[in-house]
Design a protein around this motif. Structure first.
Motif, PDB file in Angstrom:
ATOM      1  N   VAL A 183       0.633  -1.055   0.160  1.00  0.00           N
ATOM      2  CA  VAL A 183      -0.015  -0.042  -0.046  1.00  0.00           C
ATOM      3  C   VAL A 183       0.676   1.118  -0.151  1.00  0.00           C
ATOM      4  N   ASP A 184       0.534   2.441  -0.661  1.00  0.00           N
ATOM      5  CA  ASP A 184       1.022   3.077  -0.762  1.00  0.00           C
ATOM      6  C   ASP A 184       0.410   4.327   0.277  1.00  0.00           C
ATOM      7  N   HIS A 185       0.890   4.702   1.073  1.00  0.00           N
ATOM      8  CA  HIS A 185       0.498   5.697   2.844  1.00  0.00           C
ATOM      9  C   HIS A 185       1.024   7.506   2.458  1.00  0.00           C
ATOM     10  N   SER A 186       0.799   7.255   0.852  1.00  0.00           N
ATOM     11  CA  SER A 186       1.068   9.144   0.936  1.00  0.00           C
ATOM     12  C   SER A 186      -0.529   9.681   1.401  1.00  0.00           C
ATOM     13  N   ILE A 187      -1.088   9.209   1.346  1.00  0.00           N
ATOM     14  CA  ILE A 187      -3.058  10.046   1.391  1.00  0.00           C
ATOM     15  C   ILE A 187      -2.478  10.237   2.755  1.00  0.00           C
ATOM     16  N   PHE A 188      -2.443   9.229   3.812  1.00  0.00           N
ATOM     17  CA  PHE A 188      -2.051   9.469   5.241  1.00  0.00           C
ATOM     18  C   PHE A 188      -1.469  10.293   5.562  1.00  0.00           C
ATOM     19  N   ASP A 189      -0.003  10.007   4.912  1.00  0.00           N
ATOM     20  CA  ASP A 189       0.929  10.920   5.467  1.00  0.00           C
ATOM     21  C   ASP A 189       0.600  12.280   5.327  1.00  0.00           C
ATOM     22  N   GLN A 190       0.108  13.249   3.904  1.00  0.00           N
ATOM     23  CA  GLN A 190      -0.412  13.947   3.833  1.00  0.00           C
ATOM     24  C   GLN A 190      -1.498  14.920   5.062  1.00  0.00           C
ATOM     25  N   ALA A 238     -13.209  13.014   3.167  1.00  0.00           N
ATOM     26  CA  ALA A 238     -13.421  12.544   1.965  1.00  0.00           C
ATOM     27  C   ALA A 238     -11.889  11.414   1.162  1.00  0.00           C
ATOM     28  N   GLU A 239     -10.822  12.555   1.554  1.00  0.00           N
ATOM     29  CA  GLU A 239      -9.575  12.217   1.460  1.00  0.00           C
ATOM     30  C   GLU A 239      -9.281  10.855   2.377  1.00  0.00           C
ATOM     31  N   PHE A 240      -9.610  11.614   3.314  1.00  0.00           N
ATOM     32  CA  PHE A 240      -8.822   9.732   4.506  1.00  0.00           C
ATOM     33  C   PHE A 240      -9.810   9.299   4.402  1.00  0.00           C
ATOM     34  N   LYS A 241     -10.980   8.591   3.696  1.00  0.00           N
ATOM     35  CA  LYS A 241     -11.766   7.652   3.977  1.00  0.00           C
ATOM     36  C   LYS A 241     -11.778   6.581   2.189  1.00  0.00           C
ATOM     37  N   LYS A 242     -10.703   7.239   1.337  1.00  0.00           N
ATOM     38  CA  LYS A 242      -9.389   7.127   0.041  1.00  0.00           C
ATOM     39  C   LYS A 242      -8.889   5.821   0.673  1.00  0.00           C
ATOM     40  N   TYR A 243      -8.051   6.702   1.803  1.00  0.00           N
ATOM     41  CA  TYR A 243      -6.690   6.039   2.569  1.00  0.00           C
ATOM     42  C   TYR A 243      -7.242   4.745   3.459  1.00  0.00           C
ATOM     43  N   LEU A 244      -8.305   4.642   4.021  1.00  0.00           N
ATOM     44  CA  LEU A 244      -8.770   3.910   4.632  1.00  0.00           C
ATOM     45  C   LEU A 244      -9.396   3.064   4.067  1.00  0.00           C
ATOM     46  N   GLU A 245     -10.017   3.358   2.753  1.00  0.00           N
ATOM     47  CA  GLU A 245     -10.556   2.081   1.501  1.00  0.00           C
ATOM     48  C   GLU A 245      -9.824   1.484   1.174  1.00  0.00           C
ATOM     49  N   LEU A 246      -8.279   1.898   0.943  1.00  0.00           N
ATOM     50  CA  LEU A 246      -7.351   1.609   0.112  1.00  0.00           C
ATOM     51  C   LEU A 246      -6.557   0.337   1.178  1.00  0.00           C
ATOM     52  N   LEU A 247      -6.478   0.987   2.265  1.00  0.00           N
ATOM     53  CA  LEU A 247      -6.508  -0.290   2.992  1.00  0.00           C
ATOM     54  C   LEU A 247      -7.363  -1.523   3.616  1.00  0.00           C
ATOM     55  N   VAL A 262     -11.262  -5.686   6.551  1.00  0.00           N
ATOM     56  CA  VAL A 262      -9.921  -5.725   5.959  1.00  0.00           C
ATOM     57  C   VAL A 262      -9.943  -7.231   5.138  1.00  0.00           C
ATOM     58  N   GLY A 263     -10.110  -7.037   4.082  1.00  0.00           N
ATOM     59  CA  GLY A 263     -10.526  -7.684   3.079  1.00  0.00           C
ATOM     60  C   GLY A 263     -11.680  -8.525   2.934  1.00  0.00           C
ATOM     61  N   LYS A 264     -11.914  -9.796   3.463  1.00  0.00           N
ATOM     62  CA  LYS A 264     -13.414  -9.630   3.030  1.00  0.00           C
ATOM     63  C   LYS A 264     -14.166 -10.419   4.536  1.00  0.00           C
ATOM     64  N   GLU A 265     -13.265  -9.643   5.708  1.00  0.00           N
ATOM     65  CA  GLU A 265     -13.652  -9.624   7.054  1.00  0.00           C
ATOM     66  C   GLU A 265     -13.930  -8.508   7.817  1.00  0.00           C
ATOM     67  N   LYS A 266     -14.227  -8.808   9.241  1.00  0.00           N
ATOM     68  CA  LYS A 266     -14.529  -7.408   9.959  1.00  0.00           C
ATOM     69  C   LYS A 266     -13.074  -7.283  11.424  1.00  0.00           C
ATOM     70  N   ILE A 267     -12.293  -6.574  11.508  1.00  0.00           N
ATOM     71  CA  ILE A 267     -11.661  -7.044  12.760  1.00  0.00           C
ATOM     72  C   ILE A 267     -10.963  -6.031  13.408  1.00  0.00           C
ATOM     73  N   SER A 268     -11.008  -5.856  14.564  1.00  0.00           N
ATOM     74  CA  SER A 268     -10.626  -4.868  15.963  1.00  0.00           C
ATOM     75  C   SER A 268      -9.793  -5.032  15.655  1.00  0.00           C
ATOM     76  N   LEU A 269      -9.496  -3.319  16.746  1.00  0.00           N
ATOM     77  CA  LEU A 269      -8.025  -2.895  17.165  1.00  0.00           C
ATOM     78  C   LEU A 269      -7.530  -3.612  17.850  1.00  0.00           C
ATOM     79  N   ASP A 270      -7.790  -4.339  18.837  1.00  0.00           N
ATOM     80  CA  ASP A 270      -7.334  -6.061  19.521  1.00  0.00           C
ATOM     81  C   ASP A 270      -6.686  -6.656  18.435  1.00  0.00           C
TER      82      ASP A 270
END
Length: 271
Positions: free
Chosen positions: A48-55, A77-86, A148-156
């Motif tokens: 993944v390119d993390h440049s959006i988050f970096d900015q 909207a910009e932040f969501k692009k990065y989250l969707e990329l992840l 993340v991928g096909k599932e939902k996970i937690s911070l834990d």
């Protein structure tokens, strides 16, 4: 009959030569392709390119690690692009260790910010979710809201199930930020594989030499609760809390130093 057989043999030989030539051209062309691109073509996903988050971090996080959550909301909207990329690009086995670690550290920090934004305004991350919080069950960190991928996970899941379990590097505790004042400083740059080692070491120095988070003298050290909560991590592989403190602290301690642990300030790390 002989002539037809002869023509067929010539045609087959020519087709074979064409096939070999095409294969040779393909091999030669791949020699000039960026190795990471060639690898991605065979595995299906590139790091993944993390440049959006970096900015965004540079824009909305100050030098003390305090966050402008209102700014993040305006740039949602910009932040969501990065989250969707992840979400669309979970780490592949072909990624290097540092590429995978950088992904998961950034994912933890980014989705923690999003969790705050989903419930903003809040005074503390601990205000999110159940009033009675059972570790790993009903805390904000146990909510499976991260696709993340096909599932939902937690911070834990990210911290304990992946980073601590798979990579066994206690320095992650200097990098994961739970949106609280006693957390390590949220860097105003994204973690990247090429600089990950130096970034983690810099986080260690920053954390251990911040008297609001670790008050250290040769005779007495009042350390972050991190050194109590994760004592097994710091003592892994024959190491000790003292060794980790001395690795990064300007003030050194020893076995006779009296160690205690600070109360944890869960107030939001907001500007």
């Amino acid at each position: 009959m002989y002539l037809k057989s002869r023509l067929l043999m010539i045609r087959t030989r020519n087709l074979t030569r064409v096939g070999l030539l095409a294969g040779l051209i393909l091999l030669l062309s791949m020699a000039f392709i960026n190795p990471r691109t060639a690898l991605a073509a065979t595995t299906g996903t590139a790091p993944v390119d993390h440049s959006i988050f970096d900015q965004l971090l540079k824009k909305y996080v100050d030098e003390r690690g305090q966050v402008n959550y209102k700014g993040f909301r305006k740039d949602q909207a910009e932040f969501k692009k990065y989250l969707e990329l992840l979400s669309r690009n979970p780490p592949a086995a072909s990624w290097s260790k540092n590429e995978q670690m950088a992904y998961w550290i950034n994912a933890y920090n980014a989705f923690t910010i999003q969790l705050i934004l989903d419930h903003y305004p809040v005074q503390s991350i601990k205000d999110i979710g159940s009033k009675i919080q059972i570790p790993f069950v009903t805390t904000p960190w146990a909510i499976k809201f991260i696709p993340v991928g096909k599932e939902k996970i937690s911070l834990d899941n990210i911290e304990h199930g992946t980073l601590r379990k798979k990579f066994d590097d206690p320095r992650i505790h200097f990098a994961l930020v739970c949106a609280s004042k006693s957390c390590p400083r949220l860097r105003n740059e994204a973690y990247v594989a090429e600089k990950l080692d130096s970034q983690l070491n810099d986080q260690g120095r920053d954390f251990l030499n911040n008297p609001a988070k670790n008050a250290i003298s040769p005779k007495q050290a009042s350390l972050s609760k991190y050194f109590d909560w994760y004592k097994g991590d710091w003592k892994d592989k024959g190491k000790s809390i003292e060794e980790w403190v001395n690795r990064y602290s300007n003030t050194k301690i020893n076995s006779s130093t009296k160690i205690s642990f600070m109360d944890y300030n869960w107030n939001l790390n907001e500007q």
